[in-house]
Scaffold this active site. Sequence first.
Site, PDB file in Angstrom:
ATOM      1  N   PRO A 261      -6.170  15.795  29.950  1.00 14.29           N
ATOM      2  CA  PRO A 261      -7.053  14.707  29.497  1.00 14.29           C
ATOM      3  C   PRO A 261      -8.432  15.279  29.195  1.00 14.29           C
ATOM      4  O   PRO A 261      -9.299  15.351  30.060  1.00 14.29           O
ATOM      5  CB  PRO A 261      -7.070  13.761  30.709  1.00 14.29           C
ATOM      6  CG  PRO A 261      -6.830  14.657  31.883  1.00 14.29           C
ATOM      7  CD  PRO A 261      -5.955  15.770  31.406  1.00 14.29           C
ATOM      8  N   ASP A 434     -11.590  19.694  30.795  1.00 17.49           N
ATOM      9  CA  ASP A 434     -10.520  18.937  31.442  1.00 17.49           C
ATOM     10  C   ASP A 434     -11.191  17.941  32.389  1.00 17.49           C
ATOM     11  O   ASP A 434     -11.819  18.331  33.374  1.00 17.49           O
ATOM     12  CB  ASP A 434      -9.617  19.899  32.205  1.00 17.49           C
ATOM     13  CG  ASP A 434      -8.395  19.227  32.801  1.00 17.49           C
ATOM     14  OD1 ASP A 434      -8.422  17.996  32.995  1.00 17.49           O
ATOM     15  OD2 ASP A 434      -7.407  19.934  33.097  1.00 17.49           O
ATOM     16  N   HIS A 435     -11.025  16.643  32.096  1.00 17.59           N
ATOM     17  CA  HIS A 435     -11.717  15.625  32.883  1.00 17.59           C
ATOM     18  C   HIS A 435     -11.163  15.516  34.297  1.00 17.59           C
ATOM     19  O   HIS A 435     -11.750  14.831  35.144  1.00 17.59           O
ATOM     20  CB  HIS A 435     -11.614  14.263  32.179  1.00 17.59           C
ATOM     21  CG  HIS A 435     -12.904  13.514  32.147  1.00 17.59           C
ATOM     22  ND1 HIS A 435     -13.706  13.358  33.247  1.00 17.59           N
ATOM     23  CD2 HIS A 435     -13.538  12.862  31.136  1.00 17.59           C
ATOM     24  CE1 HIS A 435     -14.769  12.652  32.938  1.00 17.59           C
ATOM     25  NE2 HIS A 435     -14.703  12.338  31.642  1.00 17.59           N
ATOM     26  N   ARG A 436     -10.061  16.213  34.584  1.00 17.71           N
ATOM     27  CA  ARG A 436      -9.538  16.196  35.950  1.00 17.71           C
ATOM     28  C   ARG A 436     -10.354  17.090  36.877  1.00 17.71           C
ATOM     29  O   ARG A 436     -10.399  16.859  38.084  1.00 17.71           O
ATOM     30  CB  ARG A 436      -8.071  16.664  35.957  1.00 17.71           C
ATOM     31  CG  ARG A 436      -7.119  15.745  35.225  1.00 17.71           C
ATOM     32  CD  ARG A 436      -5.729  16.375  35.131  1.00 17.71           C
ATOM     33  NE  ARG A 436      -5.734  17.605  34.357  1.00 17.71           N
ATOM     34  CZ  ARG A 436      -4.666  18.367  34.141  1.00 17.71           C
ATOM     35  NH1 ARG A 436      -3.491  18.007  34.670  1.00 17.71           N
ATOM     36  NH2 ARG A 436      -4.738  19.471  33.418  1.00 17.71           N
TER      37      ARG A 436
END
Length: 464
Positions: A261, A434-436
């Site tokens: 994401p 990576d938004h994680r």
Amino acid sequence: MPKVLEFKLPDLGEGLTEAEIVRWLVAVGDVVAIDQPVVEVETAKAMVEVPCPYGGVVTARFGEEGTELPVGAPLLTVAVGAPEAADAESSEYSGNVLVGYGTGEAVRRRRRVRPAPVGAPPATAPGTPSAPAESTAPAASPAPVASAARAEGASPGHARGAVVATAAATAGGPVPVISPLVRKLARENGVDLRGLTGSGPDGLILRGDVESALRAQDQPVSAPETVPVAAGSATAGTRIPLRGIRGAVADKLARSRTEIPDATCWVDADATELMAARAAMNAVGGPKISVLALLARICTAALDRYPELNSTVDTAAREIVRLPSVHLGFAAQTERGLVVPVVRDAQARSAASLSEEFARLTEAARAGTLTPGDLTGGTFTLNNYGVFGVDGSTPIINHPEAAMLGVGRIVPKPWVHQGELAVRQVVQLSLTFDHRVCDGGTAGGFLRYVADCVEQPAVLLRTL
């Protein structure tokens, strides 16, 4: 009698399971020395020359140029001399080929048993050579067939296959064709081989027979395989196989888009002072410092402040793994497609060392001599797409990394400097992350720090 040994495609390391034959460096009948490169292959990582661990005479080759072979498949057979001499390790094999491939033990002699075609007699017809054994010398084939094979560029193994095909066809088996390439040419162009009369020995169908049939139909000899497209556009398109380096890049990009994401933020920065600092460094002599090296040095300093972006996500364990070293990848465009060489331990290198390593890896990428190790293990990627004359982009993360910094071209633009309008050297920086692994605040802080160092290189002195 000479002992014939079979050399198989070795394990090329890094989990690679197959390779494409790009160019044969030896022909059947050539004398090869121990550790002499015999074939150039392309894997999903790089193009490499494969050395043969045996010295002797090449008796057979397996696979045409453009063929993909799995690891462990036969590449060629070599006659190494008398059995007594072949038993001596020093004269038979070197023991030093490629990762995971040992030659400390002679290959066992085995026979490959081919199933007889339906309707064919269980035994080979008298005078017809048997199918080739994997680890034995090729059986002598009749002179006419061997000549036809040479005319078609086929190996003796293909000539033997042609004789077997002739016997099978006589018994109601498949159409006798000199090589698989001829059959492929006919299939791709819609030619019915059963309607052709072969001009080769014993009625073998040669490439020239298929080409003659195509000319008679007023069709191109090598028409590309086509696929219908939407109405209102062209009626056909050319198919380009996704394999080798291009196929590996396609798989990685698709996986990145599917699994990660990602989000992108960007900022314009005044690079005038950075360019002036580089000019001052290069004015004192010594190896030239590249702009890419300075940006890499800035990236490593920023990653030291924001280690979240030098990480990867272990999806199985549902954990973020922060990595201790920065192995910096950089995008390089080559004739064979996009590759990402990796500079190891970039955080411990000076600008001069980074410049030298970038130059070495770039030259190797263009020459196609990068090793699998040069292309794996990256933790963060720097993509200088400004070399293509564009200002900005939204990079796709190089899976399984967590971020990529994109750099546009540095061009003169109107800019407010010290309260006045001036012409400055401006660059657009974009970060895809990576938004994680982090939120926008961390990503924004990283990008702002990079921009500050570009605008005021003296900021770096605090971390050097």
